[in-house]
Design an enzyme around this catalytic site. Structure first.
Site, PDB file in Angstrom:
ATOM      1  N   SER A  86      21.711  21.764   5.551  1.00 44.26           N
ATOM      2  CA  SER A  86      22.553  21.817   4.351  1.00 44.26           C
ATOM      3  C   SER A  86      22.448  20.496   3.597  1.00 44.26           C
ATOM      4  O   SER A  86      22.635  19.431   4.189  1.00 44.26           O
ATOM      5  CB  SER A  86      24.015  22.058   4.731  1.00 44.26           C
ATOM      6  OG  SER A  86      24.155  23.303   5.368  1.00 44.26           O
TER       7      SER A  86
ATOM      8  N   ARG B  17      27.053  32.568  12.685  1.00 47.64           N
ATOM      9  CA  ARG B  17      27.911  31.396  12.467  1.00 47.64           C
ATOM     10  C   ARG B  17      29.317  31.724  12.960  1.00 47.64           C
ATOM     11  O   ARG B  17      30.106  32.354  12.262  1.00 47.64           O
ATOM     12  CB  ARG B  17      27.935  31.043  10.974  1.00 47.64           C
ATOM     13  CG  ARG B  17      28.825  29.853  10.627  1.00 47.64           C
ATOM     14  CD  ARG B  17      28.824  29.619   9.113  1.00 47.64           C
ATOM     15  NE  ARG B  17      29.713  28.513   8.752  1.00 47.64           N
ATOM     16  CZ  ARG B  17      31.018  28.647   8.529  1.00 47.64           C
ATOM     17  NH1 ARG B  17      31.587  29.833   8.625  1.00 47.64           N
ATOM     18  NH2 ARG B  17      31.749  27.609   8.213  1.00 47.64           N
TER      19      ARG B  17
ATOM     20  N   LYS C 184      34.744  28.933   3.495  1.00 43.57           N
ATOM     21  CA  LYS C 184      34.796  27.686   4.256  1.00 43.57           C
ATOM     22  C   LYS C 184      35.974  26.855   3.792  1.00 43.57           C
ATOM     23  O   LYS C 184      36.032  26.424   2.644  1.00 43.57           O
ATOM     24  CB  LYS C 184      33.495  26.892   4.071  1.00 43.57           C
ATOM     25  CG  LYS C 184      32.299  27.502   4.784  1.00 43.57           C
ATOM     26  CD  LYS C 184      31.052  26.684   4.581  1.00 43.57           C
ATOM     27  CE  LYS C 184      31.043  25.438   5.439  1.00 43.57           C
ATOM     28  NZ  LYS C 184      29.754  24.719   5.374  1.00 43.57           N
TER      29      LYS C 184
END
Length: 218
Positions: free
Chosen positions: A118, A46, A148
């Protein structure tokens, strides 16, 4: 044809990109290799946010990590980038609610790789239950997280349990998970945990991964 999805892959799931390496004496490859040696069950690349790689450098990093996952026989999953997933012959691709529509992703990758989505609300889970081609759901953040900047509101352990109950697919927990609070999660019915900083910033990766695996050993 990539690796077939199995729920056991979600037990100790490590997510990372260059931006998650805070210790300047280590590289992402070194941390990932240690985590694989320690026994993680899946790795997701990611690469997002400040300090992240792009272009050829990102492609090279993805290729390195892909090769490493093959060596350790664990699935290599790419976050939110079908082109990169195809280019690296990834085993899976993971998309969020704000990313490319999951149905388009499923059409693009066909049977060649599995797809994770998600889902942070019961409504999203109910929609996912009716889409063919999704292999697992990622739900959270379960606890407050610093990884995040745009993280959704915390759903808590009870919220996670509600989503697991509503889901027809295996669920992996995400968000703010530590060696201390992970013990609260097996009771929810999740298949495992996906973590960023718990491994990327661990002072003992072997211990950390052992905790993850032992918490979810059937």
């Amino acid at each position: 044809m990539g690796m077939q999805f199995e729920p056991g892959m979600l037990r100790a799931y490590f997510i990372a990109g260059t931006q998650d390496v805070k210790d300047q004496t280590k590289t992402l490859q070194e941390i990932a290799k240690q985590a694989m040696e320690a026994g993680i069950t899946a790795f997701q690349y990611r690469e997002k946010g400040p300090g992240s790689l792009s272009g050829a450098k990102r492609d090279e990093m993805a290729a390195d990590l892909r090769e490493m996952c093959s060596d350790y026989e664990i699935p290599f999953i790419v976050d939110d980038d079908v082109d990169l997933a195809v280019k690296t012959n990834a085993d899976g691709v993971h998309v969020g609610q704000k990313d490319e529509r999951v149905t388009k992703v499923i059409e693009a990758v066909g049977q060649s790789m599995f797809v994770g989505l998600s889902c942070d609300t019961k409504e999203q889970v109910n929609i996912a239950n009716h889409i063919d081609g999704i292999s697992y759901l990622g739900s959270g953040p379960v606890f407050p997280t610093g990884s995040k900047a745009d993280a959704d509101p915390v759903i808590g352990v009870d919220g996670l349990a509600t989503l697991v109950k509503a889901s027809q697919l295996p669920v992996v927990a995400i968000g703010g998970i530590t060696e201390q609070n992970i013990v609260e999660l097996p009771q929810t019915g999740v298949a495992g945990v996906s973590v960023i900083s718990m491994i990327a910033q661990s002072d003992d990766i072997f211990r950390t991964v052992k905790v993850m695996n032992e918490t979810f050993e059937k």
